[in-house]
Scaffold this active site. Sequence first.
Site, short mmCIF file in Angstrom:
data_model
loop_
_atom_site.label_atom_id
_atom_site.label_comp_id
_atom_site.label_asym_id
_atom_site.label_seq_id
_atom_site.Cartn_x
_atom_site.Cartn_y
_atom_site.Cartn_z
N CYS A 36 0.84 -1.22 0.00
CA CYS A 36 0.00 0.00 0.00
C CYS A 36 0.87 1.26 0.00
O CYS A 36 1.56 1.54 0.98
CB CYS A 36 -0.93 -0.04 1.23
SG CYS A 36 -1.75 1.52 1.59
N CYS A 39 -0.01 3.86 2.70
CA CYS A 39 0.43 3.38 4.02
C CYS A 39 1.87 3.80 4.28
O CYS A 39 2.22 4.24 5.38
CB CYS A 39 0.33 1.85 4.09
SG CYS A 39 -1.34 1.19 3.94
#
Length: 287
Positions: A36, A39
């Site tokens: 991600c 993230c």
Amino acid sequence: MSQALIADVNASNFQQVVIDNSHHLPVLVDFWAPWCGPCKSVMPILEKLANEFAGLFLLAKINIDENDELANQFAVRSVPTFRLFKNGQSVAELTGGLPEAEFRKLLEAHIERPSDSLRAQAQQAFDQGELNQAVGLLREAAELDPSNYKVQLDLVQMYLQTGQLEDATKLFNQLPTEAQTAPEAKSVMGIISFAQAVAEGEDISVIQAKLKDNPDDVTALYGLACFLALHSEYEKAMQAFLKVFMLDRDYQEGGARKNLIKLFDMLAVSEAELVKTYRRKFQSLLY
């Protein structure tokens, strides 16, 4: 000196690290994944805040690829997802690659800082006319909790309320960027600006005399509006700035417009209905 509290969490230690600790301090859970992108961009922000708040909250990181049962338990549909736990319960949620300000706002609403009681004592002392005692308490709070910029903002406001404009401006300019751009700082910045305008302008008695002779004296009206804003007569200040705008919208390089917007920003939370009313009046004059 307290250190940042950061922990990797899985199913076996979730109860201890998240739930049990949340009875003592807020626990921010970061559901993330190695693949991600957002993230990865958010993680340094969270770690920076964990270091800044140093022990006032715990950052718990959960890799959903390795802990899908926890992701399912808390209905995590996308990453990054953030849950704030207090007293064993999830009390707030954020999702996506958000800016630092959003996480700071979330944490500030739930963190109990050791300096807050001293801030309250300082305000009480100030309200009772004990300026030196109030300043001393704030200095003690600053030493106890250096990262709490609200302590310095309190001191700036006290300087302003006692006419110490130079000291207030100097202290405010020395604050870190996150303090100067915090929501609470908008009011302080506005007050400093109005205080400077009043200090540079004519005495209020002169202004009132001029307006008695000529209610449409733009310069006097502008000075009156700044004086009213400085002394928390916000609605009257907005009325005066609106009149200046109607008489000469280019006066002081659009000063009436700029100061109305400044007041709207300062009072957006504390005087929401007043702002809504006068924002509508102002917009009606623009078109």
